[in-house]
Scaffold this motif. Sequence first.
Motif, PDB file in Angstrom:
ATOM      1  N   ARG A   1      43.805  18.723  56.630  1.00  0.00           N
ATOM      2  CA  ARG A   1      44.873  17.726  56.651  1.00  0.00           C
ATOM      3  C   ARG A   1      44.701  16.699  57.771  1.00  0.00           C
ATOM      4  O   ARG A   1      45.650  15.972  58.076  1.00  0.00           O
ATOM      5  N   TYR A   2      43.540  16.617  58.362  1.00  0.00           N
ATOM      6  CA  TYR A   2      43.297  15.548  59.334  1.00  0.00           C
ATOM      7  C   TYR A   2      42.790  14.315  58.590  1.00  0.00           C
ATOM      8  O   TYR A   2      41.713  13.792  58.836  1.00  0.00           O
ATOM      9  N   ARG A   3      43.652  13.841  57.679  1.00  0.00           N
ATOM     10  CA  ARG A   3      43.381  12.692  56.830  1.00  0.00           C
ATOM     11  C   ARG A   3      44.644  11.833  56.749  1.00  0.00           C
ATOM     12  O   ARG A   3      45.753  12.364  56.811  1.00  0.00           O
TER      13      ARG A   3
ATOM     14  N   TRP B   1      53.264   4.941  59.046  1.00  0.00           N
ATOM     15  CA  TRP B   1      52.262   5.776  59.711  1.00  0.00           C
ATOM     16  C   TRP B   1      50.963   5.793  58.914  1.00  0.00           C
ATOM     17  O   TRP B   1      49.879   5.647  59.490  1.00  0.00           O
ATOM     18  N   GLU B   2      51.045   5.971  57.604  1.00  0.00           N
ATOM     19  CA  GLU B   2      49.822   6.073  56.813  1.00  0.00           C
ATOM     20  C   GLU B   2      49.060   4.749  56.769  1.00  0.00           C
ATOM     21  O   GLU B   2      47.828   4.738  56.837  1.00  0.00           O
ATOM     22  N   LEU B   3      49.780   3.633  56.655  1.00  0.00           N
ATOM     23  CA  LEU B   3      49.111   2.330  56.711  1.00  0.00           C
ATOM     24  C   LEU B   3      48.336   2.187  58.015  1.00  0.00           C
ATOM     25  O   LEU B   3      47.165   1.775  58.025  1.00  0.00           O
ATOM     26  N   ALA B   4      48.976   2.541  59.116  1.00  0.00           N
ATOM     27  CA  ALA B   4      48.323   2.423  60.418  1.00  0.00           C
ATOM     28  C   ALA B   4      47.122   3.352  60.529  1.00  0.00           C
ATOM     29  O   ALA B   4      46.059   2.970  61.038  1.00  0.00           O
ATOM     30  N   ALA B   5      47.266   4.578  60.035  1.00  0.00           N
ATOM     31  CA  ALA B   5      46.195   5.568  60.173  1.00  0.00           C
ATOM     32  C   ALA B   5      44.957   5.177  59.386  1.00  0.00           C
ATOM     33  O   ALA B   5      43.826   5.492  59.788  1.00  0.00           O
ATOM     34  N   ARG B   6      45.140   4.494  58.277  1.00  0.00           N
ATOM     35  CA  ARG B   6      43.995   4.134  57.438  1.00  0.00           C
ATOM     36  C   ARG B   6      43.094   3.099  58.108  1.00  0.00           C
ATOM     37  O   ARG B   6      41.912   2.967  57.758  1.00  0.00           O
ATOM     38  N   GLY B   7      43.612   2.341  59.028  1.00  0.00           N
ATOM     39  CA  GLY B   7      42.779   1.408  59.774  1.00  0.00           C
ATOM     40  C   GLY B   7      42.093   0.368  58.913  1.00  0.00           C
ATOM     41  O   GLY B   7      41.011  -0.124  59.247  1.00  0.00           O
ATOM     42  N   GLY B   8      42.701   0.029  57.782  1.00  0.00           N
ATOM     43  CA  GLY B   8      42.116  -0.960  56.893  1.00  0.00           C
ATOM     44  C   GLY B   8      41.158  -0.397  55.870  1.00  0.00           C
ATOM     45  O   GLY B   8      40.650  -1.142  55.021  1.00  0.00           O
TER      46      GLY B   8
ATOM     47  N   LYS C   1      52.512  14.077  60.003  1.00  0.00           N
ATOM     48  CA  LYS C   1      51.265  13.503  59.503  1.00  0.00           C
ATOM     49  C   LYS C   1      50.132  13.701  60.512  1.00  0.00           C
ATOM     50  O   LYS C   1      50.349  13.833  61.710  1.00  0.00           O
ATOM     51  N   GLY C   2      48.909  13.703  59.976  1.00  0.00           N
ATOM     52  CA  GLY C   2      47.727  13.578  60.818  1.00  0.00           C
ATOM     53  C   GLY C   2      46.955  14.840  61.120  1.00  0.00           C
ATOM     54  O   GLY C   2      45.836  14.765  61.615  1.00  0.00           O
ATOM     55  N   GLY C   3      47.532  16.011  60.877  1.00  0.00           N
ATOM     56  CA  GLY C   3      46.810  17.228  61.222  1.00  0.00           C
ATOM     57  C   GLY C   3      46.702  17.430  62.721  1.00  0.00           C
ATOM     58  O   GLY C   3      47.269  16.678  63.515  1.00  0.00           O
ATOM     59  N   SER C   4      45.945  18.440  63.126  1.00  0.00           N
ATOM     60  CA  SER C   4      45.860  18.758  64.554  1.00  0.00           C
ATOM     61  C   SER C   4      44.537  19.420  64.870  1.00  0.00           C
ATOM     62  O   SER C   4      43.678  19.604  64.000  1.00  0.00           O
TER      63      SER C   4
END
Length: 319
Positions: free
Chosen positions: A289-291, A159-166, A276-279
């Motif tokens: 926490r939207y990080r 999830w975190e790899l995907a969320a970082r978007g590179g 993960k991801g916040g709201s």
Amino acid sequence: MATAETKAPAANMVWIESAEFAMGSEDFYPEERPVRRVAVDGFWMEARPVTAADYRRFVRETAYLTVAERPLDPEQYPDADPDLLQPGSLVFRKAPGPTPLTDIRNWWRYVPGAYWKRPGGPGTTINGRDNHPVVHMAWEDVEAYAAWAGKELPTESEWELAARGGLEGATFAWGDEHFPDGKAMANTWQGQFPWENLKIDGHEGTSPVASFPPNGHGLYDMTGNVWEWTTDFFSQRRDDEVESPCCVPRNPRVTSPNESFAVGQPGDQFPRRVIKGGSHLCAPNYCLRYRPAARQGHMVETSTGHLGFRCIVRQNADG
């Protein structure tokens, strides 16, 4: 080996390339530390959270009842008010004015009759909100949907790899600036939580999926809008988890619930998994926490009005 050009296993899925990256953050909350390098194999991820319309199709086909729709076992809740031992879920109620941030009961209420089709409780509806993320999802509910869809739930590292978007090391999924050029990049809370929402982003409550720009991988709503479940059981980071120079963990995951119980806190009889991801309820004065690095532990049997999910498909069956 799949590539970005390989046909997606289902509609609306994005290929996330295998990568090694720095996971976690040293700059915010203790549970995000330490930063350490991990390697993750490539996988397909849904481009946006599962929506109310998606979940409706699942329920129509399977007649599935979510955890929030089932009777509660009094033995599991020995200290609960007997009047509240009926099907329901946690619903946010905006405070009328400034209120202490030390007690979540100042803004969360257990509402009998609240569930995914009645997100605010009896008298509310998802009609006209098919494209909003489905909410009030307990862990068992997301597992059931994923199995029906022929998919899986992501690990925390996936999830975190995907969320970082590179953008390795960036604070947010879109970079380091909170509001680039004054533009809101996610559905979060602006103002003083839990009573003053300035709605700079144009929304109060959940927003339709893909209302904000995608990250570098083409994924929408990876931060803000709704929290998302991962498969990992929650545990605090430890210094000895930092990788050695010769060994970068590959596809790490926490499969034991032993350290996930919040001993001495309400609900400490239930294990917690990482969300993960916040709201849309995350605000800098309370919950920044939207990080991508942010994380919390959430009890597996508890559903709320700001918790949803999205699924993945792994290239290899063994993950």
